[in-house]
Design a protein around this motif. Structure first.
Motif, PDB file in Angstrom:
ATOM      1  N   VAL A 188       0.852  -1.199   0.000  1.00 53.82           N
ATOM      2  CA  VAL A 188       0.000   0.000   0.000  1.00 53.82           C
ATOM      3  C   VAL A 188       0.882   1.242   0.000  1.00 53.82           C
ATOM      4  O   VAL A 188       1.730   1.393   0.884  1.00 53.82           O
ATOM      5  CB  VAL A 188      -0.945   0.041   1.218  1.00 53.82           C
ATOM      6  CG1 VAL A 188      -1.823   1.296   1.144  1.00 53.82           C
ATOM      7  CG2 VAL A 188      -1.807  -1.202   1.286  1.00 53.82           C
ATOM      8  N   ARG A 189       0.686   2.099  -0.970  1.00 55.56           N
ATOM      9  CA  ARG A 189       1.445   3.346  -1.063  1.00 55.56           C
ATOM     10  C   ARG A 189       0.506   4.510  -0.776  1.00 55.56           C
ATOM     11  O   ARG A 189      -0.475   4.712  -1.483  1.00 55.56           O
ATOM     12  CB  ARG A 189       2.086   3.473  -2.456  1.00 55.56           C
ATOM     13  CG  ARG A 189       3.137   2.390  -2.687  1.00 55.56           C
ATOM     14  CD  ARG A 189       3.593   2.270  -4.108  1.00 55.56           C
ATOM     15  NE  ARG A 189       4.466   1.106  -4.262  1.00 55.56           N
ATOM     16  CZ  ARG A 189       4.814   0.564  -5.432  1.00 55.56           C
ATOM     17  NH1 ARG A 189       4.373   1.109  -6.562  1.00 55.56           N
ATOM     18  NH2 ARG A 189       5.595  -0.492  -5.467  1.00 55.56           N
ATOM     19  N   ALA A 254       1.592   9.212 -11.406  1.00 59.58           N
ATOM     20  CA  ALA A 254       2.771   8.566 -10.807  1.00 59.58           C
ATOM     21  C   ALA A 254       2.428   7.142 -10.388  1.00 59.58           C
ATOM     22  O   ALA A 254       3.216   6.210 -10.565  1.00 59.58           O
ATOM     23  CB  ALA A 254       3.260   9.377  -9.607  1.00 59.58           C
ATOM     24  N   ALA A 255       1.226   6.963  -9.841  1.00 61.36           N
ATOM     25  CA  ALA A 255       0.781   5.623  -9.473  1.00 61.36           C
ATOM     26  C   ALA A 255       0.651   4.733 -10.706  1.00 61.36           C
ATOM     27  O   ALA A 255       1.075   3.576 -10.709  1.00 61.36           O
ATOM     28  CB  ALA A 255      -0.556   5.704  -8.738  1.00 61.36           C
ATOM     29  N   LEU A 256       0.085   5.267 -11.779  1.00 59.45           N
ATOM     30  CA  LEU A 256      -0.060   4.510 -13.022  1.00 59.45           C
ATOM     31  C   LEU A 256       1.293   4.055 -13.561  1.00 59.45           C
ATOM     32  O   LEU A 256       1.420   2.959 -14.119  1.00 59.45           O
ATOM     33  CB  LEU A 256      -0.753   5.373 -14.083  1.00 59.45           C
ATOM     34  CG  LEU A 256      -2.269   5.511 -13.992  1.00 59.45           C
ATOM     35  CD1 LEU A 256      -2.736   6.615 -14.932  1.00 59.45           C
ATOM     36  CD2 LEU A 256      -2.937   4.195 -14.346  1.00 59.45           C
ATOM     37  N   ALA A 260       7.352   4.388  -7.216  1.00 63.28           N
ATOM     38  CA  ALA A 260       7.339   3.983  -5.804  1.00 63.28           C
ATOM     39  C   ALA A 260       8.287   4.826  -4.961  1.00 63.28           C
ATOM     40  O   ALA A 260       8.719   4.384  -3.895  1.00 63.28           O
ATOM     41  CB  ALA A 260       7.710   2.507  -5.693  1.00 63.28           C
ATOM     42  N   SER A 261       8.574   6.040  -5.395  1.00 67.83           N
ATOM     43  CA  SER A 261       9.529   6.886  -4.692  1.00 67.83           C
ATOM     44  C   SER A 261       9.124   7.125  -3.240  1.00 67.83           C
ATOM     45  O   SER A 261       7.985   7.539  -2.963  1.00 67.83           O
ATOM     46  CB  SER A 261       9.669   8.235  -5.399  1.00 67.83           C
ATOM     47  OG  SER A 261      10.423   9.134  -4.606  1.00 67.83           O
ATOM     48  N   PRO A 262      10.024   6.906  -2.290  1.00 71.76           N
ATOM     49  CA  PRO A 262       9.718   7.198  -0.881  1.00 71.76           C
ATOM     50  C   PRO A 262       9.561   8.686  -0.617  1.00 71.76           C
ATOM     51  O   PRO A 262       9.153   9.079   0.483  1.00 71.76           O
ATOM     52  CB  PRO A 262      10.926   6.615  -0.136  1.00 71.76           C
ATOM     53  CG  PRO A 262      12.034   6.634  -1.136  1.00 71.76           C
ATOM     54  CD  PRO A 262      11.382   6.355  -2.456  1.00 71.76           C
ATOM     55  N   GLU A 263       9.868   9.519  -1.596  1.00 74.96           N
ATOM     56  CA  GLU A 263       9.658  10.958  -1.441  1.00 74.96           C
ATOM     57  C   GLU A 263       8.208  11.354  -1.739  1.00 74.96           C
ATOM     58  O   GLU A 263       7.805  12.483  -1.482  1.00 74.96           O
ATOM     59  CB  GLU A 263      10.601  11.738  -2.370  1.00 74.96           C
ATOM     60  CG  GLU A 263      12.080  11.500  -2.100  1.00 74.96           C
ATOM     61  CD  GLU A 263      12.523  11.984  -0.722  1.00 74.96           C
ATOM     62  OE1 GLU A 263      11.779  12.762  -0.088  1.00 74.96           O
ATOM     63  OE2 GLU A 263      13.609  11.579  -0.275  1.00 74.96           O
ATOM     64  N   LEU A 264       7.435  10.412  -2.305  1.00 76.19           N
ATOM     65  CA  LEU A 264       6.034  10.680  -2.622  1.00 76.19           C
ATOM     66  C   LEU A 264       5.080   9.857  -1.761  1.00 76.19           C
ATOM     67  O   LEU A 264       3.957  10.276  -1.509  1.00 76.19           O
ATOM     68  CB  LEU A 264       5.743  10.374  -4.093  1.00 76.19           C
ATOM     69  CG  LEU A 264       6.386  11.283  -5.133  1.00 76.19           C
ATOM     70  CD1 LEU A 264       6.078  10.754  -6.535  1.00 76.19           C
ATOM     71  CD2 LEU A 264       5.880  12.716  -4.997  1.00 76.19           C
ATOM     72  N   GLY A 269       5.501  10.828   2.444  1.00 73.59           N
ATOM     73  CA  GLY A 269       4.465  11.211   1.487  1.00 73.59           C
ATOM     74  C   GLY A 269       3.470  12.187   2.072  1.00 73.59           C
ATOM     75  O   GLY A 269       2.270  11.893   2.200  1.00 73.59           O
ATOM     76  N   TYR A 270       3.933  13.360   2.435  1.00 72.69           N
ATOM     77  CA  TYR A 270       3.105  14.415   3.030  1.00 72.69           C
ATOM     78  C   TYR A 270       3.342  15.659   2.192  1.00 72.69           C
ATOM     79  O   TYR A 270       4.405  16.277   2.263  1.00 72.69           O
ATOM     80  CB  TYR A 270       3.503  14.640   4.481  1.00 72.69           C
ATOM     81  CG  TYR A 270       2.453  15.339   5.315  1.00 72.69           C
ATOM     82  CD1 TYR A 270       1.618  14.609   6.167  1.00 72.69           C
ATOM     83  CD2 TYR A 270       2.289  16.713   5.263  1.00 72.69           C
ATOM     84  CE1 TYR A 270       0.657  15.243   6.949  1.00 72.69           C
ATOM     85  CE2 TYR A 270       1.336  17.353   6.029  1.00 72.69           C
ATOM     86  CZ  TYR A 270       0.519  16.614   6.879  1.00 72.69           C
ATOM     87  OH  TYR A 270      -0.446  17.255   7.638  1.00 72.69           O
TER      88      TYR A 270
END
Length: 366
Positions: A188-189, A254-256, A260-264, A269-270
């Motif tokens: 889950v992202r 970006a999801a499409l 999976a960047s941890p910056e997003l 992801g805030y």
């Protein structure tokens, strides 16, 4: 297989709301996002949670291919099932006025996303919080209408934004989203999008009106004075509704793309969706001047200022008026840095004549 989006954004609460009435702002943002998505990605499968038959009919009329899900944020099993079905859940906060965001609904969505997704087919959760959380320090210190004390930063200072005290606006649901996106990061992202004061006409089928600035215009038009809370020096960030919608579109894309960047996503992801800022006192004066220029105020004399206390602001226009005395400032740099998001629509100052005009029409004055 079509990308599936569950928009948990149109429900009406089962109980009446305090004056802030964020349910209207919620439908306003959601409607604008769906307007763009349905046109840009007509092949997606959409489901929208709707509480009332009246709203359901309007959604169906505007979007015949959207599957309307009748229910409320109290329907935990329904939310869990739809979250498991969806590739992406778009959900807005419920009620900012008393910080009672619907925590059980958030937990149901989290459970559904975890249950219905795997590492090879991750689920995405775009949750809308709000920069009302940043007013915490003013409210806890009982400061209203005073100059700003601090500026937050969603890039270098993201850890501060994700660790506010539990009693701050939106914090209870923020914690659920952050926990889901970190404990289950492989499947889950999550991303929390935080808009500030929103302005501009929405393009959705249920509500096209925002709140804070439009209520200010209403006070000026109906009461004939410039509303100033305290010294009028409280400052907030702002964003045009169509720029805000573009932030959601960029995150969905970006999801499409499998970004999976941890910056997003997850613990960092805030994302604060702010493109400008305003000082409430000068904004009220500008709005009053434009109202006079448009011939919408009676009398030949100049419009007078009225300095409100906290209690008078609440009595005048509920929490919206109280917010005219609160500070909420944050450098929203994360969306720009990692997705290239930027302002493309008129500034709040440029939009003032349109705000006055639309509110005058709504009140039958034009």
């Amino acid at each position: 297989m079509a990308f599936k989006i569950f928009m948990c954004v149109f429900p009406l609460p089962l109980v009446s709301l305090p004056p802030l009435n964020c349910r209207k702002c919620m439908r306003y943002v959601a409607g604008d996002v769906l307007y763009v998505l349905a046109r840009k990605y007509p092949g997606f499968e959409y489901a929208a949670l709707v509480r009332s038959e009246n709203s359901a009919a309007r959604v169906r009329e505007a979007y015949p291919n959207v599957r309307v899900v009748l229910g409320s944020l109290d329907d935990a099993d329904l939310l869990k099932r739809e979250a498991a079905w969806a590739d992406l859940v778009l959900r807005h906060h419920n009620n900012a006025a008393d910080a009672s965001d619907h925590e059980s609904a958030a937990r149901a969505i989290a459970a559904g996303l975890v249950e219905g997704h795997t590492e090879s087919r991750p689920g995405y959760w775009l949750h809308t919080g709000g920069t009302g959380i940043l007013t915490y320090f003013d409210t806890v210190e009982n400061r209203f209408g005073e100059p700003p004390g601090r500026i937050f930063d969603d890039l270098d200072g993201v850890e501060v934004l994700t660790s506010f005290p539990d009693e701050a606006f939106h914090r209870n649901v923020d914690k659920v989203v952050l926990e889901c996106g970190t404990a289950h990061a492989d499947m889950v992202r999550t991303a929390i999008v935080c808009p500030p004061t929103i302005y501009g006409n929405g393009r959705g089928p249920v509500s096209g009106r925002s709140r804070q600035c439009y209520e200010m215009a209403k006070v000026i038009l109906t009461k004939g004075y410039v509303p100033i809370v305290g010294t009028g020096l409280a400052t907030m960030d702002n964003v045009h509704i169509q720029d805000l919608t573009q932030a959601y579109i960029l995150l969905i894309e970006a999801a499409l793309a499998g970004n999976a960047s941890p910056e997003l996503w997850g613990a960092r992801g805030y994302l604060v969706a702010a493109t400008g800022e305003h000082v409430w006192g000068p904004l009220a004066r500008t709005m009053a001047a434009k109202t006079q220029e448009m011939g919408l105020l009676k009398g030949d004399g100049g419009i007078k200022e009225y300095q409100m206390s906290k209690e008078e602001a609440l009595e005048t226009a509920g929490f919206e008026a109280l917010s005219w005395g609160l500070n909420s400032r944050c450098k929203g740099r994360r969306l720009n840095k990692f997705l290239g998001w930027k302002a493309e629509h008129p500034s709040l100052n440029d939009e003032v004549p349109g705000i006055v005009r639309s509110e005058a029409k709504r009140l039958g004055l034009l």
